[in-house]
Design a protein around this motif. Structure first.
Motif, PDB file in Angstrom:
ATOM      1  N   ASP A 187       0.821  -1.215   0.000  1.00  0.00           N
ATOM      2  CA  ASP A 187       0.000   0.000   0.000  1.00  0.00           C
ATOM      3  C   ASP A 187       0.856   1.268   0.000  1.00  0.00           C
ATOM      4  O   ASP A 187       0.459   2.288  -0.559  1.00  0.00           O
ATOM      5  N   GLU A 188       2.028   1.210   0.646  1.00  0.00           N
ATOM      6  CA  GLU A 188       2.919   2.372   0.697  1.00  0.00           C
ATOM      7  C   GLU A 188       4.223   2.072  -0.033  1.00  0.00           C
ATOM      8  O   GLU A 188       5.300   2.437   0.419  1.00  0.00           O
ATOM      9  N   ARG A 189       4.122   1.413  -1.160  1.00  0.00           N
ATOM     10  CA  ARG A 189       5.305   0.918  -1.864  1.00  0.00           C
ATOM     11  C   ARG A 189       6.143   2.060  -2.424  1.00  0.00           C
ATOM     12  O   ARG A 189       5.619   3.029  -2.978  1.00  0.00           O
ATOM     13  N   VAL A 190       7.485   1.921  -2.289  1.00  0.00           N
ATOM     14  CA  VAL A 190       8.419   2.915  -2.807  1.00  0.00           C
ATOM     15  C   VAL A 190       8.895   2.544  -4.207  1.00  0.00           C
ATOM     16  O   VAL A 190       9.113   3.405  -5.046  1.00  0.00           O
ATOM     17  N   GLY A 191       9.031   1.264  -4.490  1.00  0.00           N
ATOM     18  CA  GLY A 191       9.623   0.796  -5.736  1.00  0.00           C
ATOM     19  C   GLY A 191       8.659   0.768  -6.911  1.00  0.00           C
ATOM     20  O   GLY A 191       7.648   1.473  -6.939  1.00  0.00           O
ATOM     21  N   PRO A 192       8.962  -0.088  -7.911  1.00  0.00           N
ATOM     22  CA  PRO A 192       8.150  -0.181  -9.122  1.00  0.00           C
ATOM     23  C   PRO A 192       6.695  -0.525  -8.826  1.00  0.00           C
ATOM     24  O   PRO A 192       6.379  -1.129  -7.805  1.00  0.00           O
ATOM     25  N   MET A 193       5.838  -0.149  -9.751  1.00  0.00           N
ATOM     26  CA  MET A 193       4.406  -0.363  -9.599  1.00  0.00           C
ATOM     27  C   MET A 193       4.071  -1.847  -9.436  1.00  0.00           C
ATOM     28  O   MET A 193       4.666  -2.703 -10.065  1.00  0.00           O
ATOM     29  N   ARG A 194       3.112  -2.124  -8.557  1.00  0.00           N
ATOM     30  CA  ARG A 194       2.588  -3.469  -8.370  1.00  0.00           C
ATOM     31  C   ARG A 194       1.147  -3.494  -8.867  1.00  0.00           C
ATOM     32  O   ARG A 194       0.375  -2.564  -8.655  1.00  0.00           O
ATOM     33  N   LEU A 195       0.792  -4.577  -9.507  1.00  0.00           N
ATOM     34  CA  LEU A 195      -0.524  -4.680 -10.145  1.00  0.00           C
ATOM     35  C   LEU A 195      -1.658  -4.691  -9.125  1.00  0.00           C
ATOM     36  O   LEU A 195      -2.646  -3.968  -9.260  1.00  0.00           O
ATOM     37  N   VAL A 196      -1.542  -5.541  -8.099  1.00  0.00           N
ATOM     38  CA  VAL A 196      -2.610  -5.652  -7.108  1.00  0.00           C
ATOM     39  C   VAL A 196      -2.611  -4.444  -6.176  1.00  0.00           C
ATOM     40  O   VAL A 196      -3.652  -3.837  -5.920  1.00  0.00           O
ATOM     41  N   GLY A 197      -1.433  -4.079  -5.684  1.00  0.00           N
ATOM     42  CA  GLY A 197      -1.350  -2.961  -4.751  1.00  0.00           C
ATOM     43  C   GLY A 197      -1.842  -1.656  -5.331  1.00  0.00           C
ATOM     44  O   GLY A 197      -2.416  -0.826  -4.623  1.00  0.00           O
ATOM     45  N   SER A 198      -1.634  -1.464  -6.637  1.00  0.00           N
ATOM     46  CA  SER A 198      -2.075  -0.230  -7.289  1.00  0.00           C
ATOM     47  C   SER A 198      -3.530  -0.284  -7.729  1.00  0.00           C
ATOM     48  O   SER A 198      -4.101   0.739  -8.110  1.00  0.00           O
ATOM     49  N   GLY A 199      -4.105  -1.494  -7.717  1.00  0.00           N
ATOM     50  CA  GLY A 199      -5.471  -1.656  -8.191  1.00  0.00           C
ATOM     51  C   GLY A 199      -5.592  -1.791  -9.699  1.00  0.00           C
ATOM     52  O   GLY A 199      -6.696  -1.819 -10.245  1.00  0.00           O
ATOM     53  N   ALA A 200      -4.456  -1.906 -10.391  1.00  0.00           N
ATOM     54  CA  ALA A 200      -4.483  -2.011 -11.851  1.00  0.00           C
ATOM     55  C   ALA A 200      -5.041  -3.345 -12.324  1.00  0.00           C
ATOM     56  O   ALA A 200      -5.608  -3.443 -13.420  1.00  0.00           O
ATOM     57  N   ALA A 201      -4.862  -4.400 -11.537  1.00  0.00           N
ATOM     58  CA  ALA A 201      -5.362  -5.736 -11.898  1.00  0.00           C
ATOM     59  C   ALA A 201      -5.935  -6.392 -10.654  1.00  0.00           C
ATOM     60  O   ALA A 201      -5.535  -6.093  -9.524  1.00  0.00           O
ATOM     61  N   SER A 202      -6.874  -7.285 -10.867  1.00  0.00           N
ATOM     62  CA  SER A 202      -7.487  -7.980  -9.735  1.00  0.00           C
ATOM     63  C   SER A 202      -6.531  -9.017  -9.159  1.00  0.00           C
ATOM     64  O   SER A 202      -5.688  -9.562  -9.885  1.00  0.00           O
ATOM     65  N   PRO A 203      -6.650  -9.308  -7.867  1.00  0.00           N
ATOM     66  CA  PRO A 203      -5.799 -10.346  -7.275  1.00  0.00           C
ATOM     67  C   PRO A 203      -5.921 -11.686  -8.002  1.00  0.00           C
ATOM     68  O   PRO A 203      -4.917 -12.376  -8.220  1.00  0.00           O
ATOM     69  N   GLY A 204      -7.125 -12.048  -8.399  1.00  0.00           N
ATOM     70  CA  GLY A 204      -7.328 -13.322  -9.080  1.00  0.00           C
ATOM     71  C   GLY A 204      -6.584 -13.399 -10.397  1.00  0.00           C
ATOM     72  O   GLY A 204      -5.996 -14.432 -10.733  1.00  0.00           O
ATOM     73  N   ALA A 205      -6.589 -12.290 -11.146  1.00  0.00           N
ATOM     74  CA  ALA A 205      -5.911 -12.275 -12.445  1.00  0.00           C
ATOM     75  C   ALA A 205      -4.402 -12.418 -12.263  1.00  0.00           C
ATOM     76  O   ALA A 205      -3.733 -13.131 -13.015  1.00  0.00           O
ATOM     77  N   VAL A 206      -3.852 -11.760 -11.262  1.00  0.00           N
ATOM     78  CA  VAL A 206      -2.412 -11.822 -11.021  1.00  0.00           C
ATOM     79  C   VAL A 206      -2.023 -13.213 -10.521  1.00  0.00           C
ATOM     80  O   VAL A 206      -0.986 -13.759 -10.917  1.00  0.00           O
ATOM     81  N   LYS A 207      -2.863 -13.803  -9.675  1.00  0.00           N
ATOM     82  CA  LYS A 207      -2.598 -15.156  -9.192  1.00  0.00           C
ATOM     83  C   LYS A 207      -2.607 -16.147 -10.353  1.00  0.00           C
ATOM     84  O   LYS A 207      -1.734 -17.027 -10.431  1.00  0.00           O
ATOM     85  N   ARG A 208      -3.558 -16.001 -11.269  1.00  0.00           N
ATOM     86  CA  ARG A 208      -3.613 -16.896 -12.440  1.00  0.00           C
ATOM     87  C   ARG A 208      -2.367 -16.726 -13.303  1.00  0.00           C
ATOM     88  O   ARG A 208      -1.811 -17.708 -13.813  1.00  0.00           O
ATOM     89  N   ALA A 209      -1.914 -15.487 -13.464  1.00  0.00           N
ATOM     90  CA  ALA A 209      -0.712 -15.234 -14.260  1.00  0.00           C
ATOM     91  C   ALA A 209       0.490 -15.937 -13.640  1.00  0.00           C
ATOM     92  O   ALA A 209       1.332 -16.507 -14.348  1.00  0.00           O
ATOM     93  N   ALA A 210       0.570 -15.899 -12.305  1.00  0.00           N
ATOM     94  CA  ALA A 210       1.673 -16.569 -11.610  1.00  0.00           C
ATOM     95  C   ALA A 210       1.662 -18.060 -11.898  1.00  0.00           C
ATOM     96  O   ALA A 210       2.705 -18.655 -12.227  1.00  0.00           O
ATOM     97  N   PHE A 211       0.488 -18.676 -11.818  1.00  0.00           N
ATOM     98  CA  PHE A 211       0.421 -20.125 -11.997  1.00  0.00           C
ATOM     99  C   PHE A 211       0.560 -20.534 -13.464  1.00  0.00           C
ATOM    100  O   PHE A 211       1.011 -21.652 -13.741  1.00  0.00           O
ATOM    101  N   VAL A 212       0.214 -19.659 -14.392  1.00  0.00           N
ATOM    102  CA  VAL A 212       0.497 -19.935 -15.796  1.00  0.00           C
ATOM    103  C   VAL A 212       2.005 -20.008 -16.008  1.00  0.00           C
ATOM    104  O   VAL A 212       2.521 -20.920 -16.666  1.00  0.00           O
ATOM    105  N   CYS A 213       2.728 -19.059 -15.405  1.00  0.00           N
ATOM    106  CA  CYS A 213       4.191 -19.066 -15.517  1.00  0.00           C
ATOM    107  C   CYS A 213       4.795 -20.303 -14.857  1.00  0.00           C
ATOM    108  O   CYS A 213       5.705 -20.928 -15.410  1.00  0.00           O
ATOM    109  N   PHE A 214       4.272 -20.656 -13.678  1.00  0.00           N
ATOM    110  CA  PHE A 214       4.763 -21.865 -13.013  1.00  0.00           C
ATOM    111  C   PHE A 214       4.469 -23.096 -13.866  1.00  0.00           C
ATOM    112  O   PHE A 214       5.274 -24.039 -13.916  1.00  0.00           O
ATOM    113  N   GLY A 215       3.312 -23.096 -14.541  1.00  0.00           N
ATOM    114  CA  GLY A 215       2.951 -24.219 -15.399  1.00  0.00           C
ATOM    115  C   GLY A 215       3.907 -24.364 -16.571  1.00  0.00           C
ATOM    116  O   GLY A 215       4.320 -25.485 -16.924  1.00  0.00           O
TER     117      GLY A 215
END
Length: 289
Positions: free
Chosen positions: A70-98
């Motif tokens: 919520d108070e991030r100093v570094g590069p933009m985060r998708l969930v923290g900034s509200g740019a993407a939903s948590p579910g979408a980011v979680k799916r992206a993570a598991f696609v990469c793991f797959g």
């Protein structure tokens, strides 16, 4: 909905040297044994890239839902900034793991089946770094995880799938790459000491405090060049690793100067460049030395 550019930033492309350098170094170590297999090196690269991008999205998701971004100093985060939903980011993570799992399975089938277990441990390590009820990254063990997974496992694993064995050359390369890869995380956590402490994220930097974290960074960026000296026993051309020294010096400069917050971000990219240059210089030295 996040834009393509935001998704690319969320993947954190500046961390990709953490995936590329171990594969280069491991392939150089395999070539030292006269056993480089280029298609296996490419599959190992797919595994490493899938894991690093997957862990970046996984961290984005886990930190985002916990509120530690919520108070991030570094590069933009998708969930923290509200740019993407948590579910979408979680799916992206598991696609990469797959993707990493499929490439890893191909290596296991053609090398040794027990590598499936190693791959499963790597994916679990990537997820539970900030995921789950008791993430080890929140307890000061993140640096150990990076050293093990993106140093020892990545480099020695790359050497093993090509040569069928590992040796002291591969171990020296693994220590070198793991050290500077860990330095990247140390820089990141140094930058976030204040906000991490407020949100209960007990990273190693929070536990050590600012001065000792800066000393740890120095040790980690120097260690690869100690390994270059060790590798001279294999070939004098290993001294080519010192081509990365100017980048390592530049990476440590803001850390040594006491920089805080955004002023530390250049140290992240410079550490990555130093790691990549070390691997690019050392791999052919081992292959042809």
């Amino acid at each position: 909905m996040a834009t393509a550019g935001q998704w690319l930033e969320g993947a954190r492309p500046r961390t990709l040297p953490n995936a590329i350098a171990p594969v280069l170094a491991g392939t150089g170590a395999a070539a030292w044994l006269g056993e480089a297999v280029w298609w296996k090196a490419l599959l190992a690269l797919v595994v490493a890239l899938g894991l690093i991008i997957g862990v970046n999205f996984a961290n984005d998701y886990s930190d985002g839902i916990r509120g530690t971004d919520d108070e991030r100093v570094g590069p933009m985060r998708l969930v923290g900034s509200g740019a993407a939903s948590p579910g979408a980011v979680k799916r992206a993570a598991f696609v990469c793991f797959g993707i990493a799992a499929v490439a890893g399975l191909a290596l296991a089938v053609t090398t040794a089946w027990w590598l499936v277990l190693v791959g499963a441990v790597c994916i679990a390590g990537a997820w539970y770094y900030t995921g789950g009820k008791n993430p080890y990254g929140y307890s000061g063990f993140g640096e150990i995880g990076v050293f093990v997974f993106f140093g020892l496992v990545a480099v020695l694993g790359t050497q093993f799938v090509q040569a069928g064995r590992v040796d002291w050359v591969g171990l020296a390369c693994a220590v070198a790459v793991g050290s500077i890869s860990t330095a990247v995380l140390v820089t990141n956590n140094l930058r976030d000491i204040a906000t991490d402490a407020q949100t209960g994220k007990r990273t190693l930097a929070v536990k050590l405090g600012d001065p000792r974290t800066r000393t740890l960074h120095l040790v980690l960026v120097v260690l690869p060049f100690v390994m270059s000296l060790v590798l001279v026993a294999a070939t004098p051309w290993a001294l080519a690793g010192f081509l990365a020294a100017p980048f390592a010096v530049r990476a440590h400069k803001p850390v040594r100067a006491g920089a805080l917050g955004l002023a530390l971000i250049p140290a992240l990219s410079d550490s990555g460049v130093a790691m990549l240059v070390w691997a690019v210089a050392t791999a052919p030295a081992l292959a042809f030395g």
